[in-house]
Design a protein around this motif. Structure first.
Motif, PDB file in Angstrom:
ATOM      1  N   GLY A   1       0.791  -1.217   0.000  1.00 37.41           N
ATOM      2  CA  GLY A   1       0.000   0.000   0.000  1.00 37.41           C
ATOM      3  C   GLY A   1       0.823   1.266   0.000  1.00 37.41           C
ATOM      4  N   GLY A   2       2.116   1.131   0.210  1.00 36.35           N
ATOM      5  CA  GLY A   2       3.002   2.286   0.254  1.00 36.35           C
ATOM      6  C   GLY A   2       3.432   2.753  -1.118  1.00 36.35           C
ATOM      7  N   SER A   3       4.320   3.743  -1.116  1.00 33.42           N
ATOM      8  CA  SER A   3       4.778   4.356  -2.368  1.00 33.42           C
ATOM      9  C   SER A   3       6.294   4.455  -2.405  1.00 33.42           C
ATOM     10  CB  SER A   3       4.194   5.768  -2.512  1.00 33.42           C
ATOM     11  OG  SER A   3       2.787   5.749  -2.573  1.00 33.42           O
ATOM     12  N   LEU A   4       6.818   4.411  -3.624  1.00 43.35           N
ATOM     13  CA  LEU A   4       8.233   4.665  -3.868  1.00 43.35           C
ATOM     14  C   LEU A   4       8.354   5.426  -5.171  1.00 43.35           C
ATOM     15  CD1 LEU A   4      10.107   1.306  -3.042  1.00 43.35           C
ATOM     16  CD2 LEU A   4      10.360   3.488  -1.848  1.00 43.35           C
ATOM     17  N   ARG A   5       9.436   6.177  -5.279  1.00 45.34           N
ATOM     18  CA  ARG A   5       9.707   6.895  -6.518  1.00 45.34           C
ATOM     19  C   ARG A   5      11.078   6.478  -7.028  1.00 45.34           C
ATOM     20  NH1 ARG A   5       8.307  12.239  -8.640  1.00 45.34           N
ATOM     21  NH2 ARG A   5       6.918  12.446  -6.843  1.00 45.34           N
ATOM     22  N   LEU A   6      11.108   5.943  -8.225  1.00 44.65           N
ATOM     23  CA  LEU A   6      12.369   5.567  -8.856  1.00 44.65           C
ATOM     24  C   LEU A   6      12.764   6.649  -9.860  1.00 44.65           C
ATOM     25  CD1 LEU A   6      11.777   1.780  -9.628  1.00 44.65           C
ATOM     26  CD2 LEU A   6      12.611   2.846  -7.528  1.00 44.65           C
ATOM     27  N   SER A   7      14.051   6.866  -9.964  1.00 42.46           N
ATOM     28  CA  SER A   7      14.556   7.849 -10.903  1.00 42.46           C
ATOM     29  C   SER A   7      15.612   7.227 -11.800  1.00 42.46           C
ATOM     30  CB  SER A   7      15.155   9.036 -10.145  1.00 42.46           C
ATOM     31  OG  SER A   7      15.573  10.040 -11.039  1.00 42.46           O
ATOM     32  N   CYS A   8      15.583   7.616 -13.053  1.00 42.84           N
ATOM     33  CA  CYS A   8      16.568   7.154 -14.030  1.00 42.84           C
ATOM     34  C   CYS A   8      17.259   8.388 -14.606  1.00 42.84           C
ATOM     35  CB  CYS A   8      15.880   6.363 -15.145  1.00 42.84           C
ATOM     36  SG  CYS A   8      16.984   5.861 -16.484  1.00 42.84           S
ATOM     37  N   ALA A   9      18.558   8.458 -14.408  1.00 44.47           N
ATOM     38  CA  ALA A   9      19.324   9.598 -14.895  1.00 44.47           C
ATOM     39  C   ALA A   9      20.215   9.187 -16.064  1.00 44.47           C
ATOM     40  CB  ALA A   9      20.175  10.176 -13.770  1.00 44.47           C
ATOM     41  N   ALA A  10      20.252  10.020 -17.076  1.00 47.54           N
ATOM     42  CA  ALA A  10      21.137   9.785 -18.219  1.00 47.54           C
ATOM     43  C   ALA A  10      22.446  10.514 -17.994  1.00 47.54           C
ATOM     44  CB  ALA A  10      20.488  10.266 -19.503  1.00 47.54           C
ATOM     45  N   SER A  11      23.523   9.836 -18.262  1.00 49.35           N
ATOM     46  CA  SER A  11      24.847  10.443 -18.121  1.00 49.35           C
ATOM     47  C   SER A  11      25.571  10.397 -19.458  1.00 49.35           C
ATOM     48  CB  SER A  11      25.657   9.682 -17.073  1.00 49.35           C
ATOM     49  OG  SER A  11      26.953  10.236 -16.935  1.00 49.35           O
ATOM     50  N   GLY A  12      25.966  11.572 -19.957  1.00 52.38           N
ATOM     51  CA  GLY A  12      26.696  11.620 -21.213  1.00 52.38           C
ATOM     52  C   GLY A  12      25.834  11.815 -22.436  1.00 52.38           C
ATOM     53  N   PHE A  13      24.529  11.826 -22.257  1.00 49.32           N
ATOM     54  CA  PHE A  13      23.624  12.086 -23.380  1.00 49.32           C
ATOM     55  C   PHE A  13      22.310  12.621 -22.827  1.00 49.32           C
ATOM     56  CE2 PHE A  13      20.526   8.548 -23.221  1.00 49.32           C
ATOM     57  CZ  PHE A  13      21.115   7.736 -22.268  1.00 49.32           C
ATOM     58  N   SER A  14      21.495  13.154 -23.726  1.00 51.41           N
ATOM     59  CA  SER A  14      20.199  13.690 -23.330  1.00 51.41           C
ATOM     60  C   SER A  14      19.093  12.718 -23.697  1.00 51.41           C
ATOM     61  CB  SER A  14      19.950  15.021 -24.039  1.00 51.41           C
ATOM     62  OG  SER A  14      18.626  15.453 -23.823  1.00 51.41           O
ATOM     63  N   PHE A  15      18.061  12.669 -22.853  1.00 50.87           N
ATOM     64  CA  PHE A  15      16.913  11.816 -23.125  1.00 50.87           C
ATOM     65  C   PHE A  15      16.022  12.371 -24.244  1.00 50.87           C
ATOM     66  CE2 PHE A  15      17.576   8.381 -20.619  1.00 50.87           C
ATOM     67  CZ  PHE A  15      17.391   8.496 -19.242  1.00 50.87           C
ATOM     68  N   ASP A  16      16.328  13.554 -24.742  1.00 50.79           N
ATOM     69  CA  ASP A  16      15.515  14.133 -25.805  1.00 50.79           C
ATOM     70  C   ASP A  16      15.352  13.139 -26.955  1.00 50.79           C
ATOM     71  OD1 ASP A  16      16.767  17.575 -25.646  1.00 50.79           O
ATOM     72  OD2 ASP A  16      15.391  16.439 -24.385  1.00 50.79           O
ATOM     73  N   TYR A  17      14.105  12.909 -27.335  1.00 50.26           N
ATOM     74  CA  TYR A  17      13.758  12.044 -28.466  1.00 50.26           C
ATOM     75  C   TYR A  17      14.013  10.561 -28.208  1.00 50.26           C
ATOM     76  CZ  TYR A  17      13.862  16.648 -30.552  1.00 50.26           C
ATOM     77  OH  TYR A  17      13.655  17.966 -30.792  1.00 50.26           O
TER      78      TYR A  17
END
Length: 126
Positions: free
Chosen positions: A14-30
């Motif tokens: 019933g709880g919550s978590l937030r996961l994060s994904c970070a890009a290193s060396g490039f942009s997530f654009d497109y």
């Protein structure tokens, strides 16, 4: 160039978590960014994806209505907000990124993605 996940942990049902994904060396654009998970003894499964070029989001039936995927352009990250967590959500969660995924039927096909993170453990337990 790589991606890195963060934000896993232990939470009660019933709880919550937030996961994060970070890009290193490039942009997530497109890019298309997906979250996959793998529980012990089970095959890896696609959980959610976002096509950053147009903002389209996709969810597996098992998480629809509970998980939300989004992108923070300023931070160059993709976040997976997980609410109403269940015991069966326990798994190692991996972030993956691809320049494009086509056709859309391949969104949850691991080989469609070229960048993979090491994974972060999510444990749902009482």
């Amino acid at each position: 160039e790589h991606v890195v996940e963060s934000g896993g942990g232990l939470v009660q049902p019933g709880g919550s978590l937030r996961l994060s994904c970070a890009a290193s060396g490039f942009s997530f654009d497109y890019y298309t960014v997906g979250w996959f998970r793998q529980a012990p003894g089970k095959e890896r499964e696609g959980v959610s994806c976002i096509d950053i070029s147009n903002g389209d989001t996709y969810y597996a039936d098992s998480v629809k209505g509970r998980f939300t995927i989004s992108r923070d352009a300023a931070k160059n990250t993709v976040t997976l907000q997980m609410n109403s967590l269940k015991l069966e959500d326990t798994a190692v969660y991996h972030c993956a990124a691809a320049g494009s995924v086509w056709p859309k039927s391949r969104l949850y096909v691991a080989s469609a993605y070229g960048y993979w993170g090491q994974g972060t453990q999510v444990t749902v337990s009482s």
